[in-house]
Design a protein around this motif. Structure first.
Motif, PDB file in Angstrom:
ATOM      1  N   SER A  16      38.670 142.527 -41.035  1.00  0.00           N
ATOM      2  CA  SER A  16      37.738 142.240 -42.132  1.00  0.00           C
ATOM      3  C   SER A  16      38.507 142.011 -43.429  1.00  0.00           C
ATOM      4  N   ALA A  20      38.925 138.541 -45.635  1.00  0.00           N
ATOM      5  CA  ALA A  20      38.535 138.482 -47.047  1.00  0.00           C
ATOM      6  C   ALA A  20      39.684 137.960 -47.899  1.00  0.00           C
ATOM      7  N   SER A  73      27.149 141.710 -57.851  1.00  0.00           N
ATOM      8  CA  SER A  73      26.501 142.137 -56.620  1.00  0.00           C
ATOM      9  C   SER A  73      25.556 143.277 -56.956  1.00  0.00           C
ATOM     10  N   ILE A 106      34.213 136.907 -49.452  1.00  0.00           N
ATOM     11  CA  ILE A 106      33.663 137.819 -48.443  1.00  0.00           C
ATOM     12  C   ILE A 106      34.221 137.489 -47.064  1.00  0.00           C
ATOM     13  N   SER A 107      34.506 138.528 -46.283  1.00  0.00           N
ATOM     14  CA  SER A 107      34.988 138.348 -44.912  1.00  0.00           C
ATOM     15  C   SER A 107      33.883 137.749 -44.040  1.00  0.00           C
ATOM     16  N   ASP A 108      34.282 137.178 -42.923  1.00  0.00           N
ATOM     17  CA  ASP A 108      33.320 136.569 -41.997  1.00  0.00           C
ATOM     18  C   ASP A 108      32.269 137.568 -41.518  1.00  0.00           C
ATOM     19  N   ASP A 109      32.686 138.808 -41.309  1.00  0.00           N
ATOM     20  CA  ASP A 109      31.746 139.822 -40.823  1.00  0.00           C
ATOM     21  C   ASP A 109      30.961 140.500 -41.952  1.00  0.00           C
ATOM     22  N   ARG A 110      31.229 140.092 -43.199  1.00  0.00           N
ATOM     23  CA  ARG A 110      30.553 140.591 -44.396  1.00  0.00           C
ATOM     24  C   ARG A 110      30.788 142.087 -44.632  1.00  0.00           C
ATOM     25  N   THR A 113      35.263 142.519 -49.139  1.00  0.00           N
ATOM     26  CA  THR A 113      35.431 141.493 -50.169  1.00  0.00           C
ATOM     27  C   THR A 113      36.831 141.637 -50.751  1.00  0.00           C
TER      28      THR A 113
END
Length: 122
Positions: A16, A20, A73, A106-110, A113
Motif C-alpha cells: 500500500s 502511494a 480530507s 492514494i494507493s490502489d487499495d485506498r 496516502t
C-alpha cells in the motif's frame, strides 16, 4: 531534504505504501519518511522503511495540526485535525519553510496516502 509523508490505515501493507509513493510520480531521492507518531511502529511502515533504507520521523500531533495542506480530507480533518495526514507529515518532517513537491496521492487499495515535501536545506 526530501521527505515522503504518509497517512495510512491499520490495514495498510508495505505494498500500500509503495503504491502511494509510486502514485506521486516523484523521482527525487528521498532522505526519510514521516508519519504520525502513533503509526511509526506499525509493521507496514517498519517493513517499508527498512526495505528502502530510510529513517522514520515520528511527527507529534501539534505539528501535524499546525500545517496547512493543499488537499482536504474530511476523515483526516476529523481524526487528525489536518486536511491531509500525508501532506502534513511530509511538511512537518522536512522542517520550517518546506514546500510540497507532490500533493497527496492514494494507493490502489485506498489504504495509504503519500505526499512529498522538500525542506529549505536542499
Amino acid at each position: 531534504m526530501i521527505v515522503a509523508g504518509f497517512g495510512f490505515t491499520t490495514r495498510a501493507t508495505a505494498l500500500s505504501l509503495t503504491q502511494a509513493l509510486s502514485a506521486t510520480g516523484c523521482n527525487a531521492d528521498i532522505d526519510r519518511i514521516a508519519v504520525p507518531h502513533d503509526k511509526a511502529a506499525h509493521p507496514a511502515i517498519l517493513d517499508f522503511a527498512q526495505a528502502q533504507g530510510w529513517d522514520i520521523a515520528a511527527i507529534q500531533p501539534q505539528p501535524l495540526e499546525a500545517v496547512r495542506t493543499e488537499t482536504q480530507s474530511f476523515l483526516s480533518r476529523l481524526t487528525r485535525r489536518t486536511g491531509s495526514v500525508a501532506e502534513a507529515s511530509a511538511l512537518a518532517g522536512a522542517g520550517l519553510g518546506a514546500k510540497l513537491i507532490a500533493t497527496r496521492h492514494i494507493s490502489d487499495d485506498r489504504m495509504a496516502t503519500c505526499a512529498i515535501a522538500q525542506g529549505p536545506d536542499t
